[in-house]
Design an enzyme around this catalytic site. Sequence first.
Site, short mmCIF file in Angstrom:
data_model
loop_
_atom_site.label_atom_id
_atom_site.label_comp_id
_atom_site.label_asym_id
_atom_site.label_seq_id
_atom_site.Cartn_x
_atom_site.Cartn_y
_atom_site.Cartn_z
N PHE A 62 0.85 -1.19 0.00
CA PHE A 62 0.00 0.00 0.00
C PHE A 62 0.89 1.24 0.00
CE2 PHE A 62 -2.42 3.53 1.50
CZ PHE A 62 -3.69 3.34 0.98
N ASP B 221 9.24 3.26 1.74
CA ASP B 221 8.03 3.97 2.15
C ASP B 221 7.85 3.77 3.66
OD1 ASP B 221 5.43 4.63 2.84
OD2 ASP B 221 4.52 3.80 1.04
N LYS C 119 2.24 10.51 8.25
CA LYS C 119 1.52 10.03 9.44
C LYS C 119 2.05 10.59 10.77
CE LYS C 119 -1.20 6.09 8.09
NZ LYS C 119 -1.09 5.87 6.66
N THR D 187 2.30 24.61 -5.52
CA THR D 187 2.09 25.89 -4.82
C THR D 187 2.61 25.85 -3.39
OG1 THR D 187 0.19 26.50 -6.18
CG2 THR D 187 0.38 27.59 -4.04
#
Lengths: 466, 466
Positions: free
Chosen positions: A188, A294, A325, A350
Amino acid sequence: MASSFLPGEPERPVVKTEIPGPASKEYITKLTQVFDTRSLNMLADYTKSVGNYIVDPDGNALLDVYAQIASIPVGYNNPVLRKAAESPEMVTALINRPALGNFPSHDWADVLETGILKVAPKGLNQVFTGMAGSDANETAYKAAFMWRRQRDRGGPAVEFTEEEMESSMLNKSPGASELSILSFKTAFHGRLFGTLSTTRSKPIHKLDIPAFDWPHATFPQLKYPLEEHAEENAKAEADSLAEVEHLIKNYHVPPAAVIVEPIQSEGGDNHASPAFFRGLRALTKKHGVLLIVDEVQTGVGATGKFWAHEHWDLPEPPDMVTFSKKAQTAGFYYGDPTLRPNKPYRQFNTWMGDPARALLFRAIIEEIQRHDLVANTARVGDYLFGKLEGLAKKYPGQFDNLRGKGQGTFIAFDNPKRDEFLKKAKKFGVNIGGSGASAVRLRPMLIFEKHHADILVEALEKVVSS
Amino acid sequence: MASSFLPGEPERPVVKTEIPGPASKEYITKLTQVFDTRSLNMLADYTKSVGNYIVDPDGNALLDVYAQIASIPVGYNNPVLRKAAESPEMVTALINRPALGNFPSHDWADVLETGILKVAPKGLNQVFTGMAGSDANETAYKAAFMWRRQRDRGGPAVEFTEEEMESSMLNKSPGASELSILSFKTAFHGRLFGTLSTTRSKPIHKLDIPAFDWPHATFPQLKYPLEEHAEENAKAEADSLAEVEHLIKNYHVPPAAVIVEPIQSEGGDNHASPAFFRGLRALTKKHGVLLIVDEVQTGVGATGKFWAHEHWDLPEPPDMVTFSKKAQTAGFYYGDPTLRPNKPYRQFNTWMGDPARALLFRAIIEEIQRHDLVANTARVGDYLFGKLEGLAKKYPGQFDNLRGKGQGTFIAFDNPKRDEFLKKAKKFGVNIGGSGASAVRLRPMLIFEKHHADILVEALEKVVSS
């Protein structure tokens, strides 16, 4: 006994009503009119939640070992975070949000160095800041694609061709590269279009959304207890690495990078050995493919190291490490300067992150270091794991494939009636999450202590014996 | 004269040093070591910036008509925003960030209704909250794909087939749909993988990044002054609509939605008439394709309406309207309940937005309504446009294709030496941005007043006459 780290925690869970109780139900009815509540787990009153305890509007106080999908690091209403949130610096950051790439504040380097970069993984001294885990991974993928094409083109000084520029505007090769990110089955990495193409968790996450033709390899499926399956498990890891190498060499859309979680989290807490990850580092290096780790869910202390990949003893660092997280902000760390693209405005947006959230991460880091919470998590995790081994023996079939030994409190087990298990746990005062098909995943905060572990274990026993 | 809305603004710009001056240069040298600064425009000291003025560490105070890429709504250090940032509610939201889909706070419906939903576009009473513009657009795309497949499948009750579920895990059809989002040439919708596939601004934004094979139509290229080119312009718009219809009917990857900006902003401030947009609404409706209006840059007042699409007088609302920037949070509005996918966890992520930023938007809305800042922007925009028409006449070739009449302060013009123009403007005390190939785009805040317009016009005249 209340928390040693935070004042004001209840001594034990309090369950006064069904969950949701009458007050919660009223709020939910109202919310449903404007917001999709079908994935609602429980309503919370965050003004009353404290430390390891999440409190709802009916006065129920649950020991929270789910912690907002593993994203609360140092407890609800932590006073050190409160102080940071009330600081003039935070107020300025909130009300004067900059476009960081164009108009950074004069103290942005300082905020980075005393915060996000203070805990940079070894060998990675640069950061590209973002908003959330998906965003962190997607910008890392972009860095990988630009890096790879730059290398193949002959270096940063080589200009783009007319053909590349024109075809890029048509979403066509060679301007839009035909390269991929290799991920693993049951991985994931997020739910935006690039990350979702690397996510292989469940159909419900992916159905109907267009996806890139990118490859995935089998993640080793280890058998437990590990010591009884050493040979099989080593073979599973060797097979996985062989598959990765085969895909790197042969997949018709060549991978620019491999992305991997130290522990596949949403996919069901699937582990692999340090040797596997060292193999992956060697393999990617050998073939000139980047390795992205990750650490969105594993990072910031929960495995008993600040970054889970510290458990691997890598001879060379990963090329990029993504985080979010528990950091309450997001981004990717890197070290190689060629991961900055050859021209400005190629990796840009931005806001490019949020200084307010970077200030919060700084306070989280201070709190972690002040109480040595990573060591606490390692210690309490070992204690909890021992207790769970006891339960697993006592209740065969209820705590299957207990895993996460030596990985802090990042512990999981399988239960044949998992969804029912999680519901029941609330009745006994504990908020727990699941992942994958049948995993019960424990994701306590870093302020989780032995006496909290005792409360948890007691509740788990009630769940399976009631 | 200082601001009527905010205390403490300087009377006029102050330019003490070159920009960057010596103090800024020192900070930049330090920042470059850890953060890519090649797109840095100027360094800012946000503790000293106030209202319409951005102040740097060398004490230069520039009238800021770029406003953090059009994302500062009501001025630097606005006291109403400060009050919201210092409120106990904000502190709670900052330090107890929920996973909104699972554990929303009891007052989340209230925060939505008194904030984000208070300004919902007519006909759209639901919201899916997100983090930034790219994220808002990507989740809107996901909603479109799920909606379309659900319709084609026969409704929300029809279950997914085994084949769909299995193929989705392989990133293959039919599980991963072969559908597209249709966008326009010179559009900008973001830089993540899905949004970048719809962005057609410049090669530098797209090069080397894999892209979906999605279609794009020509955006009408209007000629100015509009009144002298009515016939040509009407034909350009008719041609564009015909191309859209052709692509909807024939493109080999059928569009589930069309996305359009009310004014193409990053692409160079390209306008089209209300009739064009009404045509687009009719066309998409006719073919069962959704219309997504991307108000990330145009929304929240700058065009003299709260949402720019209010200028169009649509008989039926767009299907989704995305927002971010001046809202300081993000998401998409929708009305049709079938845009909520048929099952939970299909449109989901850990944070799903940020209550702290939702509270800030609520304060922004209060401030806008208190001073009627949308009307102010319409009025000052008309005044500024008139002055610029004067300049355009006086300096032929310097203020070409002046556009944005009746669109508040959302005004732009072309200059043959645009980049030099923007640099020079700083010397005369004004911070301005560019877009597209040659556009100077004005993006004042909503607290921009007539006397600020006078200062701006005076500076612009100096730029072209010096």
